[in-house]
Design an enzyme around this catalytic site. Sequence first.
Site, PDB file in Angstrom:
ATOM      1  CG  HIS A  40     -52.354 -41.338 102.201  1.00 31.67           C
ATOM      2  ND1 HIS A  40     -52.233 -41.724 103.507  1.00 31.67           N
ATOM      3  CD2 HIS A  40     -53.371 -40.447 102.161  1.00 31.67           C
ATOM      4  CE1 HIS A  40     -53.144 -41.087 104.244  1.00 31.67           C
ATOM      5  NE2 HIS A  40     -53.846 -40.307 103.451  1.00 31.67           N
ATOM      6  CE1 TYR A  41     -45.563 -45.943 101.457  1.00 33.66           C
ATOM      7  CE2 TYR A  41     -44.009 -44.279 100.713  1.00 33.66           C
ATOM      8  CZ  TYR A  41     -44.340 -45.321 101.567  1.00 33.66           C
ATOM      9  OH  TYR A  41     -43.440 -45.742 102.511  1.00 33.66           O
ATOM     10  CB  THR A  42     -50.837 -47.931  97.687  1.00 34.24           C
ATOM     11  OG1 THR A  42     -49.760 -48.152  96.766  1.00 34.24           O
ATOM     12  CG2 THR A  42     -51.945 -47.134  97.016  1.00 34.24           C
ATOM     13  CD  GLU A 105     -53.627 -44.547 100.264  1.00 32.12           C
ATOM     14  OE1 GLU A 105     -52.510 -44.728  99.703  1.00 32.12           O
ATOM     15  OE2 GLU A 105     -53.815 -44.678 101.487  1.00 32.12           O
ATOM     16  CG  HIS A 147     -50.464 -40.914 106.290  1.00 30.36           C
ATOM     17  ND1 HIS A 147     -50.688 -42.256 106.102  1.00 30.36           N
ATOM     18  CD2 HIS A 147     -51.132 -40.586 107.423  1.00 30.36           C
ATOM     19  CE1 HIS A 147     -51.470 -42.705 107.082  1.00 30.36           C
ATOM     20  NE2 HIS A 147     -51.745 -41.711 107.897  1.00 30.36           N
ATOM     21  CG  ASP A 157     -47.959 -42.693 103.576  1.00 26.46           C
ATOM     22  OD1 ASP A 157     -47.797 -42.704 104.802  1.00 26.46           O
ATOM     23  OD2 ASP A 157     -49.086 -42.647 103.046  1.00 26.46           O
TER      24      ASP A 157
HETATM   25 ZN   LIG Z   1     -50.781 -43.125 104.232  1.00 27.09          ZN
END
Ligand SMILES: [Zn+2]
Length: 262
Positions: A40-42, A105, A147, A157
Site C-alpha cells: 500500500h501507500y499511505t 504501508e 492494494h 495504491d
Molecule cells: Zn491501501
Amino acid sequence: MSEQPKPDSPVAAKVFPSPNHGERLGADGMPRRPDMLVLHYTGMPDAGEALQRLCNPAAEVSAHYFVFENGHVLQLVPEGRRAWHAGKASWAGERDINSASIGIEIANPGHDGGLPPYPAAQIAAVIALSRDIVSRWSIPADRVLGHSDVAPERKLDPGELFPWEELNRAGIGHFVRPAPVRGGRFLSPGESGQPVEALQAMLAMYGYDIALTGRYDEATTAVVAAFQRHFRPERIDGIADASTITTLRDLIAGRPAATVIV
Ligand SMILES: [Zn+2]
C-alpha cells in the site's frame, strides 16, 4: 517495567504497536497462515499523521509494517495476527484478504498528493522487508500484490510509480517485460461479446475478481486499469489494447510453476 516485544522481521527497527487487529481465520473457521503480501501507500501528505491513524483505535485500520521515506521500518501488528489493511477485497476466489495476507504501508502522499516518486532508500527497505517476509512464509511470487489488484474498483495504491519491475529483479513478485504499446486491435468499454468474455476469463485466471459477463462494463474497465497499473504502467486507460492482452498472456504463461491452476 514492560519489555518491548521484538519485531518479527529483523528489517524492522522496532515495534510501534497498533491495537487494530484480530484473529486470522480461513473459510473453514480454522486459524489461517498468511500466504499473500499486499503493498500500500499511505495516501497522506505526512508520514507521521499516517502512522498515528494506523494506530488509532477509532480509525479501525492498520498494517503489519510501516516504511518511512528514509527507509526506517516499524512493525505495527504481529505477523500472526490479522491486520486491517485491505478492506473489501478479493483475489483468486478469496474474499478475506486480511486473513490471507501481510500488509505493508509505504509512506507516500499518493495520487491525491501528486504521486511523488518513491525514494530509493524507501524502496530498498521495502525490498529487504518483502524478501524477508516472502522467504519466511513461502509466499508465492504471484501473490505479492498491490492494494489496487485486490480492490480494483476502490483503490489505486501503491500506484503506477511503484517499481514492481525492480522488486521482481530483486526476486520479489511476478512480473514480465510489458509488451510494447503500439497500434492494433483493441477492446474498449461499451463493447460486448466473446472476445470480452475471453479477456475477463484471462484476468480471472490470473486472480482478479471479475465476472465473465461478456460486457466491457465499469468493473471490467477498473480491473484492466488495475492490471495496467501493476504490469503495464506506461499507459493506464482501462482499454485492453494489444500490449495489455499480450502482457497478460505472457504473465499467465510465465506464472511460477508451483501456483499454476490445474
Ligand atoms: Zn491501501
